[in-house]
Design an enzyme around this catalytic site. Structure first.
Site, PDB file in Angstrom:
ATOM      1  N   ARG A 164      40.115  -4.885 -49.722  1.00  0.00           N
ATOM      2  CA  ARG A 164      40.472  -3.487 -48.281  1.00  0.00           C
ATOM      3  C   ARG A 164      40.740  -2.224 -48.818  1.00  0.00           C
ATOM      4  NH1 ARG A 164      40.503  -7.913 -45.975  1.00  0.00           N
ATOM      5  NH2 ARG A 164      42.243  -9.057 -44.880  1.00  0.00           N
ATOM      6  N   SER A 246      49.278  -5.117 -40.250  1.00  0.00           N
ATOM      7  CA  SER A 246      48.912  -5.425 -41.669  1.00  0.00           C
ATOM      8  C   SER A 246      49.250  -3.765 -42.839  1.00  0.00           C
ATOM      9  CB  SER A 246      48.148  -6.468 -42.534  1.00  0.00           C
ATOM     10  OG  SER A 246      48.216  -7.653 -41.367  1.00  0.00           O
ATOM     11  N   GLU A 346      48.428  -1.196 -47.478  1.00  0.00           N
ATOM     12  CA  GLU A 346      46.483  -1.035 -46.458  1.00  0.00           C
ATOM     13  C   GLU A 346      46.250   0.197 -45.819  1.00  0.00           C
ATOM     14  OE1 GLU A 346      45.169  -4.803 -44.374  1.00  0.00           O
ATOM     15  OE2 GLU A 346      46.265  -5.596 -45.695  1.00  0.00           O
TER      16      GLU A 346
END
Length: 350
Positions: A164, A246, A346
């Site tokens: 990520r 998420s 994130e």
């Protein structure tokens, strides 16, 4: 080109946070950006690149100029005996692009179906799901340097992909640094889809689908359909409940750390990684701390998936970015106090 003033950003971020852009320009072609850069005021005003707004938490009004990327286009660049090279404009919807590649008979992206956002934002986050990450299918991208106006073409190594993560999430520390956060606007992205196609099925949810259906050799379209069904069952639709998908990265630990956690919590969800580390399910850690379904202010934790934070506000009292981050920090504290693990968000926070 037209530059709009005092534009609401609420429709342009999937969390539905109410905020305004001091100015907003829609970039439908690289020439639109170059035209803006030719104006004298370009170098004196801050600018922020906005894709689909699906991985973003806005904590206040955005000063300066927001560059909303809307560059269209999809095409097959090349086909060889070894695979397909496919290109998309940065403004294309990611899920629609994945569906289109399958409709053309070019499999390889099916595990990443229904991930919200645009194609141009995908490399920034190095998106991934169900055993496949963007870097596994990435070939190269085109971008424009927001300081010099020069065109850039970057391969996977130059993008610095991590979990990520990419070079686009790091600010340049000096003139020699490759950090490109706030420095580049991605215009087009290319993907290499190899032949022969091989399914990626080593993920618990997909294994369950195979067991449920009795289909043990699914095709790419079948995997696409399964992933869409799984995600819709687990994750809220941003059009109904504002969210950024998420919210935390799945942390990685050493085998020794994992063994210590298992000794205390045998049910912890964990996955061995190729490098010997162990990835833990952040959603499980958050759920174990009792946060699933809880609300703090006008931000909450989704009752079906603890990894997702949601907008519990109303039109009269919308959720703020500050409330989202207050909840996120409370969750981080709980997980650290119980497991000794620091969860990393994130989304991009501005």
């Amino acid at each position: 080109m037209l530059v709009e003033k005092q534009v609401s950003l609420q429709p342009y971020n999937s969390f539905g946070i109410a905020a305004r852009a001091e100015q907003l320009a829609r970039i439908g072609h690289p020439s639109d950006l170059l035209g803006l850069m030719a104006q004298p005021e370009w170098g004196t005003s801050p600018h922020f690149v906005l894709g689909g707004g699906s991985n973003l938490v806005i904590t206040g009004d955005v000063p300066g100029l927001v560059l909303k990327v809307e560059i269209p286009g999809r095409c097959l660049v090349e086909e060889t005996a070894k695979g397909w090279l496919v290109e998309a404009g940065a403004g294309e919807n990611w899920h629609d692009f994945v569906a289109w590649t399958l409709a053309q008979g070019w499999p390889g992206l099916e595990n990443m179906a229904l991930i919200p956002g645009t194609v141009g934002a995908a490399p920034v986050q190095n998106i991934g799901a169900y055993g496949v990450e963007l870097q596994d299918r990435f070939h190269s991208l085109d971008a424009i340097d927001l300081v010099t106006g020069r065109s850039l073409t970057l391969d996977a190594a130059q993008c610095g992909f991590g979990y990520r993560d990419s070079v686009f999430k790091h600010a340049p520390s000096d003139e020699r640094s490759m950090g490109l956060a706030g420095r580049a606007l991605i215009t087009r992205v290319r993907f290499w889809l190899p032949k022969p196609w091989k399914p990626v099925l080593g993920y618990l949810d997909l294994e369950r689908k195979m067991a449920e259906t009795g289909i043990h050799q699914p095709g790419a379209q079948q995997i696409f359909d399964w992933v869409v069904a799984i995600r819709r069952a687990k994750l809220p639709d941003p059009a109904v409940i504002g969210n950024a998908g998420s919210f935390f990265k799945n942390p990685t630990v050493t085998p020794e750390q994992c063994a210590d956690i298992i000794a205390r919590d045998p049910k912890v969800v964990h996955y061995p990684m190729p490098d010997g580390s162990i990835k833990l399910a952040a959603g499980w850690l958050i759920d174990a701390c009792g946060w699933k379904g809880k609300t703090l202010g006008h931000a909450g934790v989704y009752e079906k998936q603890a990894l997702v934070l949601v907008n519990r506000g109303t039109p009269e009292r919308p959720c703020t970015g500050g409330e989202v981050m207050t909840l996120a920090k409370a969750i981080q504290t709980s997980v650290y106090e119980r497991f000794g693990i620091r969860l990393e968000p994130e989304p991009v926070v501005i």
